[in-house]
Design a protein around this motif. Structure first.
Motif, mmCIF file in Angstrom:
data_model
loop_
_atom_site.group_PDB
_atom_site.id
_atom_site.type_symbol
_atom_site.label_atom_id
_atom_site.label_comp_id
_atom_site.label_asym_id
_atom_site.label_seq_id
_atom_site.Cartn_x
_atom_site.Cartn_y
_atom_site.Cartn_z
ATOM 1 N N GLY A 261 0.788 -1.225 0.000
ATOM 2 C CA GLY A 261 0.000 0.000 0.000
ATOM 3 C C GLY A 261 0.819 1.274 0.000
ATOM 4 N N TRP A 262 2.148 1.179 0.108
ATOM 5 C CA TRP A 262 3.004 2.358 0.099
ATOM 6 C C TRP A 262 3.663 2.508 -1.268
ATOM 7 C CZ3 TRP A 262 5.823 4.302 4.990
ATOM 8 C CH2 TRP A 262 5.004 4.166 6.114
ATOM 9 N N GLN A 263 4.121 3.714 -1.552
ATOM 10 C CA GLN A 263 4.835 3.981 -2.787
ATOM 11 C C GLN A 263 6.195 3.275 -2.756
ATOM 12 O OE1 GLN A 263 6.156 7.917 -5.446
ATOM 13 N NE2 GLN A 263 5.513 8.174 -3.331
ATOM 14 N N PRO A 264 6.566 2.529 -3.792
ATOM 15 C CA PRO A 264 7.872 1.864 -3.791
ATOM 16 C C PRO A 264 9.015 2.887 -3.789
ATOM 17 C CG PRO A 264 6.432 0.910 -5.453
ATOM 18 C CD PRO A 264 5.768 2.167 -4.979
ATOM 19 N N VAL A 265 10.054 2.582 -3.027
ATOM 20 C CA VAL A 265 11.216 3.466 -2.929
ATOM 21 C C VAL A 265 12.483 2.629 -3.058
ATOM 22 C CG1 VAL A 265 12.485 5.136 -1.530
ATOM 23 C CG2 VAL A 265 9.981 5.047 -1.383
ATOM 24 N N LEU A 266 13.398 3.080 -3.900
ATOM 25 C CA LEU A 266 14.727 2.479 -4.018
ATOM 26 C C LEU A 266 15.704 3.449 -3.367
ATOM 27 C CD1 LEU A 266 16.318 0.074 -5.158
ATOM 28 C CD2 LEU A 266 16.566 1.353 -7.290
ATOM 29 N N HIS A 267 16.252 3.054 -2.227
ATOM 30 C CA HIS A 267 17.148 3.900 -1.442
ATOM 31 C C HIS A 267 18.575 3.440 -1.725
ATOM 32 C CE1 HIS A 267 18.069 5.688 2.811
ATOM 33 N NE2 HIS A 267 18.229 6.581 1.855
ATOM 34 N N TYR A 268 19.318 4.207 -2.518
ATOM 35 C CA TYR A 268 20.582 3.723 -3.062
ATOM 36 C C TYR A 268 21.768 4.584 -2.622
ATOM 37 C CZ TYR A 268 20.283 7.598 -6.420
ATOM 38 O OH TYR A 268 20.214 8.846 -6.983
ATOM 39 N N PRO A 269 22.953 3.952 -2.456
ATOM 40 C CA PRO A 269 24.140 4.693 -2.006
ATOM 41 C C PRO A 269 24.860 5.402 -3.147
ATOM 42 C CG PRO A 269 24.652 2.365 -2.182
ATOM 43 C CD PRO A 269 23.189 2.504 -2.524
ATOM 44 N N VAL A 270 25.411 6.567 -2.847
ATOM 45 C CA VAL A 270 26.221 7.322 -3.807
ATOM 46 C C VAL A 270 27.521 7.753 -3.134
ATOM 47 C CG1 VAL A 270 24.175 8.211 -4.980
ATOM 48 C CG2 VAL A 270 25.226 9.571 -3.185
ATOM 49 N N GLY A 271 28.486 8.089 -3.960
ATOM 50 C CA GLY A 271 29.739 8.625 -3.443
ATOM 51 C C GLY A 271 30.435 7.703 -2.486
ATOM 52 N N SER A 272 30.414 6.403 -2.780
ATOM 53 C CA SER A 272 30.986 5.405 -1.883
ATOM 54 C C SER A 272 32.162 4.715 -2.551
ATOM 55 C CB SER A 272 29.926 4.355 -1.536
ATOM 56 O OG SER A 272 29.652 3.570 -2.685
ATOM 57 N N PRO A 273 32.948 3.971 -1.768
ATOM 58 C CA PRO A 273 34.047 3.200 -2.349
ATOM 59 C C PRO A 273 33.568 1.897 -2.943
ATOM 60 C CG PRO A 273 34.013 2.890 0.025
ATOM 61 C CD PRO A 273 32.925 3.891 -0.285
ATOM 62 N N GLU A 274 32.337 1.862 -3.458
ATOM 63 C CA GLU A 274 31.778 0.617 -3.976
ATOM 64 C C GLU A 274 32.622 0.054 -5.114
ATOM 65 O OE1 GLU A 274 27.423 -1.060 -5.415
ATOM 66 O OE2 GLU A 274 27.836 1.089 -5.386
ATOM 67 N N LEU A 275 32.861 -1.225 -5.071
ATOM 68 C CA LEU A 275 33.629 -1.877 -6.120
ATOM 69 C C LEU A 275 32.832 -1.919 -7.414
ATOM 70 C CD1 LEU A 275 34.979 -4.835 -4.009
ATOM 71 C CD2 LEU A 275 36.349 -2.962 -4.920
ATOM 72 N N ALA A 276 33.520 -1.837 -8.509
ATOM 73 C CA ALA A 276 32.836 -1.861 -9.802
ATOM 74 C C ALA A 276 32.219 -3.235 -10.039
ATOM 75 C CB ALA A 276 33.812 -1.531 -10.920
ATOM 76 N N SER A 277 31.014 -3.228 -10.582
ATOM 77 C CA SER A 277 30.298 -4.450 -10.979
ATOM 78 C C SER A 277 30.371 -5.538 -9.909
ATOM 79 C CB SER A 277 30.882 -4.985 -12.291
ATOM 80 O OG SER A 277 30.760 -4.026 -13.304
ATOM 81 N N PRO A 278 29.792 -5.308 -8.728
ATOM 82 C CA PRO A 278 29.794 -6.351 -7.703
ATOM 83 C C PRO A 278 29.017 -7.557 -8.177
ATOM 84 C CG PRO A 278 28.242 -4.616 -7.137
ATOM 85 C CD PRO A 278 29.001 -4.135 -8.335
ATOM 86 N N PRO A 279 29.378 -8.759 -7.704
ATOM 87 C CA PRO A 279 28.682 -9.960 -8.167
ATOM 88 C C PRO A 279 27.264 -10.010 -7.638
ATOM 89 C CG PRO A 279 30.130 -10.491 -6.341
ATOM 90 C CD PRO A 279 30.399 -9.058 -6.687
ATOM 91 N N SER A 280 26.422 -10.782 -8.327
ATOM 92 C CA SER A 280 25.069 -10.987 -7.840
ATOM 93 C C SER A 280 25.127 -11.871 -6.602
ATOM 94 C CB SER A 280 24.227 -11.659 -8.924
ATOM 95 O OG SER A 280 24.707 -12.980 -9.160
ATOM 96 N N VAL A 281 24.019 -11.902 -5.862
ATOM 97 C CA VAL A 281 23.956 -12.768 -4.689
ATOM 98 C C VAL A 281 24.139 -14.224 -5.098
ATOM 99 C CG1 VAL A 281 22.432 -13.601 -2.860
ATOM 100 C CG2 VAL A 281 22.539 -11.153 -3.376
ATOM 101 N N GLU A 282 23.562 -14.608 -6.249
ATOM 102 C CA GLU A 282 23.718 -15.982 -6.731
ATOM 103 C C GLU A 282 25.186 -16.293 -7.029
ATOM 104 O OE1 GLU A 282 22.113 -18.858 -10.366
ATOM 105 O OE2 GLU A 282 21.673 -16.719 -10.364
ATOM 106 N N GLN A 283 25.887 -15.358 -7.678
ATOM 107 C CA GLN A 283 27.293 -15.582 -7.992
ATOM 108 C C GLN A 283 28.130 -15.631 -6.727
ATOM 109 O OE1 GLN A 283 28.404 -16.416 -10.783
ATOM 110 N NE2 GLN A 283 30.552 -15.935 -10.973
#
Length: 368
Positions: A261-283
């Motif tokens: 019943g709520w509006q969907p929200v994607l809360h995503y990180p920016v400006g982080s040391p995130e590694l490029a192309s992280p693997p999927s959970v399955e991988q």
């Protein structure tokens, strides 16, 4: 495992990328209570905690179940406003005004949803009107200590009192430390929101989501968003909208609000040391499983030092070539090996870079 958002029929003007001061405060409180999740913020968290008023620190401990292990939807009240098209406020005060628009039932269920195992992605009985559900909520709260029991009891018996308490708590956090923090990071979030909005307008949803996170993608027909997470969930934009809310303090957490019943929200990180192309959970699961076998661990010990043929590994481990080939196949499918040909021989070697990333990849995968 993943969270799916049905966006069939979603009009482009109903997609918005907007920062939220209140949502970011939720992430700030989380970083202070779980500094191990956010090593880049430990200095900030230590400095703020050291200067914190003892009374405010005590109130933080009283309600930290709202942000320590999960992120309560109370910090994104705009998503629960009827009509499902409301945008976040530009200030803490504006976001709190939106929180006041939620019903007591919405407020209580958002506060107790995770710790008291309430229904989230599907309709269920109303907590305030169901004595058995209230009893169960308090029973589950007891497992988390006397503080949460007391807080939950007050919440269930006098929601307006706790709503006033929560508003005052947020205002005190803003005055004590958060206003200064938001003044520094708000510009970065606004800039990222403008960039993602331009991508949406010029390139479409697929490219905008790719820029948000490699873990979020839209299907070929443009009717469903899939977010790769260690959990399952479904929601739909229906006749409402979709919000993308950037966070500077939230890495590595990629959160999806998919409350019924709520509006969907994607809360995503920016400006982080995130590694490029992280693997999927399955991988990631494939890699962890591949490395957990004792024989493959011993094979990896050889392959980490040099490249070997299947026959060489068979002799070294006292096994047949087909047995070694099966183990190598598992490692290769998990993306842990590199191979190269030398004449009629095929040499295998462990991709040490990938294995070295597993620690941070595992942390990101389970915290996503």
């Amino acid at each position: 495992m993943s969270v799916h958002i049905d966006i069939a029929g979603l009009r482009p003007e109903r997609v918005a990328v907007v920062p939220s001061p209140l949502a970011e405060l939720g992430m700030a409180l989380h970083a202070m209570s779980e500094p191990g999740h956010h090593p880049g913020l430990q200095a900030w968290a230590t400095g703020v905690t050291a200067r914190l008023d003892p009374h405010l620190a005590d109130r933080m401990s009283e309600a930290d179940f709202l942000w320590r292990t999960t992120f309560s939807d109370l910090f994104m009240p705009f998503a629960g406003v009827p009509g499902r098209t409301t945008l976040p406020g530009g200030t803490i005060a504006e976001d709190l005004d939106l929180l006041d628009k939620l019903s007591d039932e919405q407020f209580v269920e958002a506060a107790l949803e995770f710790t008291c195992a309430l229904s989230y992605g599907a309709p269920g009985p109303m907590l305030l009107g169901d004595p058995e559900l209230r009893r169960r909520a308090l029973e589950l709260a007891a497992a988390r200590g006397p503080r949460q029991v007391r807080f939950s009891q007050r919440l269930l018996t006098d929601p307006p009192r706790i709503r006033a308490w929560f508003r005052q708590f947020v205002e005190d956090c803003d005055e004590s430390f958060y206003a200064e923090t938001w003044a520094r990071m708000g510009h970065q979030l606004a800039a990222d929101a403008r960039h993602k909005t331009e991508l949406l307008r010029r390139r479409g949803m697929a490219e905008a989501l790719a820029a948000v996170s490699p873990a979020a993608m839209v299907d070929a027909g443009g009717t469903r968003i899939t977010v790769d997470k260690l959990g399952d969930g479904r929601t739909s934009t229906g006749d409402g909208g979709l919000l993308l809310v950037p966070t500077s303090m939230g890495w590595p957490h990629l959160s999806v609000l998919h409350r019924y019943g709520w509006q969907p929200v994607l809360h995503y990180p920016v400006g982080s040391p995130e590694l490029a192309s992280p693997p999927s959970v399955e991988q990631l699961a494939l890699r962890m499983t591949a490395l957990s076998h004792p024989v493959r661990m011993r094979i990896c010990r050889h392959l980490a030092r040099s490249a070997y043929t299947t026959s060489e590994l068979a002799r070294a481990h006292g096994m047949t070539a087909p047995e070694i080939s099966r183990h190598l196949g598992v490692l290769k499918k998990a993306g842990l090996l590199t191979t190269r040909r030398r004449g009629r021989y095929v040499l295998h070697q462990l991709d040490v870079t990938v294995v070295a990333r597993l620690g941070s990849d595992f942390l990101e995968g389970i915290l996503r």
